[in-house]
Design a protein around this motif. Structure first.
Motif, PDB file in Angstrom:
ATOM      1  N   ARG A   1       0.825  -1.184   0.060  1.00 27.45           N
ATOM      2  CA  ARG A   1      -0.133   0.033   0.104  1.00 27.45           C
ATOM      3  C   ARG A   1       0.651   1.262  -0.017  1.00 27.45           C
ATOM      4  O   ARG A   1       0.310   2.400  -0.183  1.00 27.45           O
ATOM      5  N   ALA A   2       2.290   1.280   0.197  1.00 31.21           N
ATOM      6  CA  ALA A   2       3.157   2.118   0.211  1.00 31.21           C
ATOM      7  C   ALA A   2       3.122   3.023  -1.092  1.00 31.21           C
ATOM      8  O   ALA A   2       3.294   2.462  -2.120  1.00 31.21           O
ATOM      9  N   LEU A   3       3.213   4.225  -1.031  1.00 32.85           N
ATOM     10  CA  LEU A   3       3.241   5.183  -2.125  1.00 32.85           C
ATOM     11  C   LEU A   3       4.595   4.946  -2.978  1.00 32.85           C
ATOM     12  O   LEU A   3       4.711   5.097  -4.058  1.00 32.85           O
ATOM     13  N   CYS A   4       5.622   4.663  -2.037  1.00 37.38           N
ATOM     14  CA  CYS A   4       6.898   4.729  -2.815  1.00 37.38           C
ATOM     15  C   CYS A   4       7.088   3.224  -3.628  1.00 37.38           C
ATOM     16  O   CYS A   4       7.776   3.356  -4.572  1.00 37.38           O
ATOM     17  N   ALA A   5       6.096   2.523  -3.461  1.00 36.55           N
ATOM     18  CA  ALA A   5       6.127   1.311  -4.331  1.00 36.55           C
ATOM     19  C   ALA A   5       5.540   1.421  -5.665  1.00 36.55           C
ATOM     20  O   ALA A   5       5.741   0.781  -6.612  1.00 36.55           O
ATOM     21  N   GLN A   6       5.036   2.823  -5.828  1.00 39.61           N
ATOM     22  CA  GLN A   6       4.566   3.250  -7.165  1.00 39.61           C
ATOM     23  C   GLN A   6       5.226   4.360  -7.854  1.00 39.61           C
ATOM     24  O   GLN A   6       4.612   4.760  -8.756  1.00 39.61           O
ATOM     25  N   THR A   7       6.389   4.471  -7.176  1.00 39.35           N
ATOM     26  CA  THR A   7       7.265   5.667  -7.767  1.00 39.35           C
ATOM     27  C   THR A   7       8.576   5.115  -7.993  1.00 39.35           C
ATOM     28  O   THR A   7       9.150   3.933  -7.760  1.00 39.35           O
ATOM     29  N   ASP A   8       9.611   5.907  -8.647  1.00 36.66           N
ATOM     30  CA  ASP A   8      10.930   5.583  -9.063  1.00 36.66           C
ATOM     31  C   ASP A   8      11.683   5.385  -7.162  1.00 36.66           C
ATOM     32  O   ASP A   8      11.922   6.401  -6.412  1.00 36.66           O
ATOM     33  N   PRO A   9      12.246   4.168  -7.165  1.00 37.49           N
ATOM     34  CA  PRO A   9      12.941   3.967  -6.145  1.00 37.49           C
ATOM     35  C   PRO A   9      14.187   4.650  -5.695  1.00 37.49           C
ATOM     36  O   PRO A   9      14.682   4.998  -4.600  1.00 37.49           O
ATOM     37  N   GLU A  10      14.731   5.281  -7.034  1.00 36.93           N
ATOM     38  CA  GLU A  10      16.047   5.987  -6.977  1.00 36.93           C
ATOM     39  C   GLU A  10      15.880   7.491  -5.900  1.00 36.93           C
ATOM     40  O   GLU A  10      16.695   7.863  -5.285  1.00 36.93           O
ATOM     41  N   ALA A  11      14.419   7.946  -5.720  1.00 36.99           N
ATOM     42  CA  ALA A  11      14.075   8.789  -5.262  1.00 36.99           C
ATOM     43  C   ALA A  11      14.617   8.725  -3.699  1.00 36.99           C
ATOM     44  O   ALA A  11      14.754   9.517  -2.867  1.00 36.99           O
ATOM     45  N   PHE A  12      14.332   7.395  -3.090  1.00 42.59           N
ATOM     46  CA  PHE A  12      14.226   6.988  -1.750  1.00 42.59           C
ATOM     47  C   PHE A  12      15.769   6.709  -1.564  1.00 42.59           C
ATOM     48  O   PHE A  12      15.874   6.110  -0.101  1.00 42.59           O
ATOM     49  N   PHE A  13      16.517   6.448  -2.259  1.00 44.64           N
ATOM     50  CA  PHE A  13      17.957   6.162  -2.252  1.00 44.64           C
ATOM     51  C   PHE A  13      18.835   6.973  -2.918  1.00 44.64           C
ATOM     52  O   PHE A  13      19.631   6.632  -3.994  1.00 44.64           O
ATOM     53  N   PRO A  14      18.943   8.522  -2.352  1.00 47.27           N
ATOM     54  CA  PRO A  14      19.763   9.487  -3.144  1.00 47.27           C
ATOM     55  C   PRO A  14      21.227   9.160  -2.854  1.00 47.27           C
ATOM     56  O   PRO A  14      21.648   8.367  -2.095  1.00 47.27           O
ATOM     57  N   GLU A  15      22.131   9.631  -3.933  1.00 44.12           N
ATOM     58  CA  GLU A  15      23.475   9.389  -3.748  1.00 44.12           C
ATOM     59  C   GLU A  15      23.875  10.285  -2.640  1.00 44.12           C
ATOM     60  O   GLU A  15      22.980  11.236  -2.161  1.00 44.12           O
ATOM     61  N   LYS A  16      24.908  10.280  -2.014  1.00 44.68           N
ATOM     62  CA  LYS A  16      25.390  10.943  -0.820  1.00 44.68           C
ATOM     63  C   LYS A  16      25.524  12.309  -1.158  1.00 44.68           C
ATOM     64  O   LYS A  16      25.896  12.701  -2.171  1.00 44.68           O
ATOM     65  N   GLY A  17      24.763  13.066  -0.211  1.00 50.40           N
ATOM     66  CA  GLY A  17      24.593  14.664  -0.454  1.00 50.40           C
ATOM     67  C   GLY A  17      23.435  14.916  -1.319  1.00 50.40           C
ATOM     68  O   GLY A  17      23.287  16.001  -1.624  1.00 50.40           O
ATOM     69  N   GLY A  18      22.810  14.077  -1.873  1.00 44.67           N
ATOM     70  CA  GLY A  18      21.675  14.211  -2.875  1.00 44.67           C
ATOM     71  C   GLY A  18      20.325  14.825  -1.997  1.00 44.67           C
ATOM     72  O   GLY A  18      20.238  14.330  -0.831  1.00 44.67           O
ATOM     73  N   SER A  19      19.590  14.956  -2.792  1.00 42.89           N
ATOM     74  CA  SER A  19      18.301  15.688  -2.250  1.00 42.89           C
ATOM     75  C   SER A  19      17.413  14.552  -1.512  1.00 42.89           C
ATOM     76  O   SER A  19      17.173  13.484  -2.519  1.00 42.89           O
TER      77      SER A  19
END
Length: 121
Positions: free
Chosen positions: A20-38
């Protein structure tokens, strides 16, 4: 870890709340940003998600060290865990038995009518 999480881990399946999580429906890259990323986009998505609490609890129980979980970064989760541990320690200290020293009165000799001089003693 609750029974459902243990079962999901053993079976290699996803806990029900993750479906049911919204993150399951979006790009996972947003949830694992590079060090220093937004982390702004991931946190924005989390703020609208109905399973944020379950997600954060899961991350804390599983000691997730990377990514945004429950709207919090790994650094924020570490800080939360540290504060929880400090609060737990303070509560335990408050519940610890307290030792109180009560002075025991010195036996008082009955007054015999004479006062001894401290120099004479």
């Amino acid at each position: 870890m609750d029974g459902q999480d243990i079962l999901a881990d053993l079976l290699g399946s996803v806990p029900e709340w993750q479906e049911r999580a919204l993150c399951a429906q979006t790009d996972p890259e947003a949830f694992f940003p590079e060090k220093g990323g937004s982390t702004r986009e991931a946190k924005r998505i989390c703020s609208r998600c109905e399973v944020t609490t379950e997600c954060l609890e899961y991350a804390m129980r599983h000691d997730e060290r990377f990514g945004i979980w429950g709207g919090m970064s790994e650094r924020e989760r570490r800080k939360l865990k540290r504060r929880a541990n400090e609060a737990r320690a303070a509560a335990q200290a408050a519940m610890a038995p307290v030792s109180i020293t009560v002075p025991v009165p010195v036996a008082i000799q009955p007054y015999d009518g004479e006062i001894e001089s401290p120099r004479a003693a």
